[in-house]
Design a protein around this motif. Structure first.
Motif, PDB file in Angstrom:
ATOM      1  N   ALA A   1       0.722  -1.259   0.021  1.00  0.00           N
ATOM      2  CA  ALA A   1      -0.151   0.138  -0.066  1.00  0.00           C
ATOM      3  C   ALA A   1       0.872   1.130  -0.154  1.00  0.00           C
ATOM      4  O   ALA A   1       1.901   1.235   0.422  1.00  0.00           O
ATOM      5  CB  ALA A   1      -0.972  -0.139   1.203  1.00  0.00           C
ATOM      6  N   GLU A   2       0.403   2.274  -0.535  1.00  0.00           N
ATOM      7  CA  GLU A   2       0.877   3.626  -0.410  1.00  0.00           C
ATOM      8  C   GLU A   2       0.823   4.220   0.882  1.00  0.00           C
ATOM      9  O   GLU A   2       1.884   5.020   1.235  1.00  0.00           O
ATOM     10  CB  GLU A   2       0.443   4.536  -1.658  1.00  0.00           C
ATOM     11  CG  GLU A   2       0.394   4.225  -2.836  1.00  0.00           C
ATOM     12  CD  GLU A   2      -0.349   4.892  -3.958  1.00  0.00           C
ATOM     13  OE1 GLU A   2      -0.649   5.912  -3.579  1.00  0.00           O
ATOM     14  OE2 GLU A   2      -0.363   4.602  -5.186  1.00  0.00           O
ATOM     15  N   ASN A   3      -0.101   3.931   1.521  1.00  0.00           N
ATOM     16  CA  ASN A   3      -0.286   4.430   2.753  1.00  0.00           C
ATOM     17  C   ASN A   3      -0.875   3.441   3.775  1.00  0.00           C
ATOM     18  O   ASN A   3      -1.610   2.556   3.438  1.00  0.00           O
ATOM     19  CB  ASN A   3      -1.285   5.777   2.954  1.00  0.00           C
ATOM     20  CG  ASN A   3      -0.724   6.810   1.827  1.00  0.00           C
ATOM     21  OD1 ASN A   3      -0.177   7.484   2.017  1.00  0.00           O
ATOM     22  ND2 ASN A   3      -1.597   6.704   0.645  1.00  0.00           N
ATOM     23  N   TYR A   4      -0.632   3.410   5.225  1.00  0.00           N
ATOM     24  CA  TYR A   4      -1.290   2.462   6.052  1.00  0.00           C
ATOM     25  C   TYR A   4      -1.683   3.196   7.453  1.00  0.00           C
ATOM     26  O   TYR A   4      -1.014   3.796   7.724  1.00  0.00           O
ATOM     27  CB  TYR A   4      -0.388   1.261   6.322  1.00  0.00           C
ATOM     28  CG  TYR A   4       0.868   1.246   6.590  1.00  0.00           C
ATOM     29  CD1 TYR A   4       1.271   1.023   8.058  1.00  0.00           C
ATOM     30  CD2 TYR A   4       2.052   1.799   5.820  1.00  0.00           C
ATOM     31  CE1 TYR A   4       2.699   1.267   8.449  1.00  0.00           C
ATOM     32  CE2 TYR A   4       3.216   1.972   6.142  1.00  0.00           C
ATOM     33  CZ  TYR A   4       3.626   1.608   7.548  1.00  0.00           C
ATOM     34  OH  TYR A   4       4.797   1.735   7.894  1.00  0.00           O
ATOM     35  N   LEU A   5      -2.719   2.423   8.148  1.00  0.00           N
ATOM     36  CA  LEU A   5      -2.986   2.853   9.527  1.00  0.00           C
ATOM     37  C   LEU A   5      -2.200   1.792  10.161  1.00  0.00           C
ATOM     38  O   LEU A   5      -2.773   0.780  10.246  1.00  0.00           O
ATOM     39  CB  LEU A   5      -4.577   2.715   9.795  1.00  0.00           C
ATOM     40  CG  LEU A   5      -4.970   3.388  10.978  1.00  0.00           C
ATOM     41  CD1 LEU A   5      -4.756   4.775  11.061  1.00  0.00           C
ATOM     42  CD2 LEU A   5      -6.654   2.960  11.296  1.00  0.00           C
ATOM     43  N   CYS A   6      -1.287   2.579  11.025  1.00  0.00           N
ATOM     44  CA  CYS A   6      -0.586   1.511  11.785  1.00  0.00           C
ATOM     45  C   CYS A   6      -1.202   1.442  13.344  1.00  0.00           C
ATOM     46  O   CYS A   6      -1.173   2.385  13.990  1.00  0.00           O
ATOM     47  CB  CYS A   6       0.993   1.987  11.867  1.00  0.00           C
ATOM     48  SG  CYS A   6       2.102   0.813  12.821  1.00  0.00           S
ATOM     49  N   LEU A   7      -1.793   0.231  13.392  1.00  0.00           N
ATOM     50  CA  LEU A   7      -2.548  -0.123  14.772  1.00  0.00           C
ATOM     51  C   LEU A   7      -1.525  -0.699  15.759  1.00  0.00           C
ATOM     52  O   LEU A   7      -0.959  -1.348  15.425  1.00  0.00           O
ATOM     53  CB  LEU A   7      -4.029  -0.762  14.655  1.00  0.00           C
ATOM     54  CG  LEU A   7      -5.062  -0.294  13.795  1.00  0.00           C
ATOM     55  CD1 LEU A   7      -5.678  -1.142  12.879  1.00  0.00           C
ATOM     56  CD2 LEU A   7      -5.852   0.584  14.373  1.00  0.00           C
ATOM     57  N   ASP A   8      -1.991  -0.571  16.941  1.00  0.00           N
ATOM     58  CA  ASP A   8      -1.410  -1.185  17.991  1.00  0.00           C
ATOM     59  C   ASP A   8      -2.365  -2.317  18.654  1.00  0.00           C
ATOM     60  O   ASP A   8      -3.817  -2.060  18.162  1.00  0.00           O
ATOM     61  CB  ASP A   8      -1.067  -0.480  19.341  1.00  0.00           C
ATOM     62  CG  ASP A   8       0.136   0.395  19.036  1.00  0.00           C
ATOM     63  OD1 ASP A   8       0.905  -0.048  18.126  1.00  0.00           O
ATOM     64  OD2 ASP A   8       0.347   1.240  19.839  1.00  0.00           O
ATOM     65  N   SER A   9      -2.004  -3.381  19.023  1.00  0.00           N
ATOM     66  CA  SER A   9      -2.936  -4.426  19.379  1.00  0.00           C
ATOM     67  C   SER A   9      -4.003  -4.064  20.706  1.00  0.00           C
ATOM     68  O   SER A   9      -5.197  -4.585  20.692  1.00  0.00           O
ATOM     69  CB  SER A   9      -2.176  -5.777  20.187  1.00  0.00           C
ATOM     70  OG  SER A   9      -1.372  -6.295  19.359  1.00  0.00           O
TER      71      SER A   9
END
Length: 299
Positions: free
Chosen positions: A98-106
């Protein structure tokens, strides 16, 4: 390559939290954004036992590490998990998904419907969480927790110095983070390569990835800067949680302004997979301490 995906780097102790996150993604992911989860290869079977095999795309942490030709695999193996996960999250872009991503924590949990438009403009430019942390600083000061502001300001000053920037401190935290591959790539090409190092040599306990991303964006301007406030309500400390509850904060009210909530894993030990069976005295002591902090929120 997709224009936007969801991503979470996790490990076995957090799999019960991750299961809760996955359930919330399945419930509220209206645009059906792909959800990638990475773990060490050795934990894939356990992951599938806890989460099942549906609703996400699994990637091995080792694959992300190997995507950087300058990464030192031995250094990755020897590095403390809390530090290596910062770098792995920051290097996810190298896989080209992906060009962009939402980086989530658990420990993230969505509480209402979300759409791609919450993270990207119509022309594909991602928003950037960028703010000065004034609300947290003020609450901490009001509660006599001046150390919170002092430590975060010192951290920000150290990262600013790396990029030779003067001026106000800005924060891209708390999670989840909207990250652009273009920003990470600009950091690699214009800073790391010039110094002959990789991200594995830059990120450290004193130089966290969230501040590095923000300063790289401010320095190299790889994407237009469209600033927004944090996407999730984060309870950094249990005293903060109790204080907000006393002031009438509820999940229903939070959903008017936030996509989700983060309950810090440090005080949700019952969700530590394989470590939740603490002795009765230990659990009682922890509850007494928490109740004490709850009472303090009324003072």
């Amino acid at each position: 390559m997709k224009d936007f995906v969801l991503y979470c780097k996790s490990y076995s102790r957090d799999f019960l939290r991750l299961k809760r996150l996955l359930e919330s993604v399945n419930q509220f992911n209206i645009d059906c954004l792909d959800f990638y989860i990475s773990t060490p290869k050795s934990e894939k079977d356990l992951l599938e036992n806890v989460l099942g095999k549906q609703g996400y795309i699994w990637v091995a942490d080792e694959e992300i590490v190997a995507a950087n030709p300058k990464a030192d695999f031995a250094k990755y193996q020897a590095m403390p998990g809390g530090l290596s996960q910062q770098i792995i999250k920051s290097e996810f872009w190298r896989l080209g998904f992906a060009e962009n991503y939402l980086c989530l924590d658990s420990d993230c949990v969505f509480i209402r419907n979300f759409y791609k438009a919450d993270f990207l403009m119509s022309d594909g430019v991602p928003y950037t969480v960028l703010h000065q942390n004034k609300e947290l600083f003020q609450i901490a000061t009001n509660r006599g927790q001046e150390k919170v502001e002092r430590d975060l300001r010192m951290e920000a000053e150290r990262v600013k110095a790396v990029f030779d920037r003067k001026g106000p401190n800005f924060y891209c935290a708390p999670a989840p983070f909207i990250w652009s591959a273009k920003v990470w790539k600009s950091l690699d090409e214009q800073y790391l390569q010039a110094k002959g190092i990789s991200l594995w040599e830059l990120i450290s306990p004193d130089l966290p990835e969230t501040l590095i991303y923000g300063e790289a964006l401010l320095k190299y301007r790889a994407i237009p800067l469209i600033a927004i406030e944090p996407l999730f309500r984060t309870y950094h400390y249990d005293w903060q949680y109790f204080l907000m509850k006393r002031l009438g904060e509820t999940e229903e009210k939070l959903a008017q302004n936030y996509l989700g909530i983060i309950y810090q894993s440090a005080w949700e030990s019952e969700l530590n997979l394989g470590q939740s069976q603490k002795s009765v005295p230990s659990r009682l002591l922890k509850r007494v301490k928490r109740f004490g902090r709850y009472l303090q929120s009324y003072l």
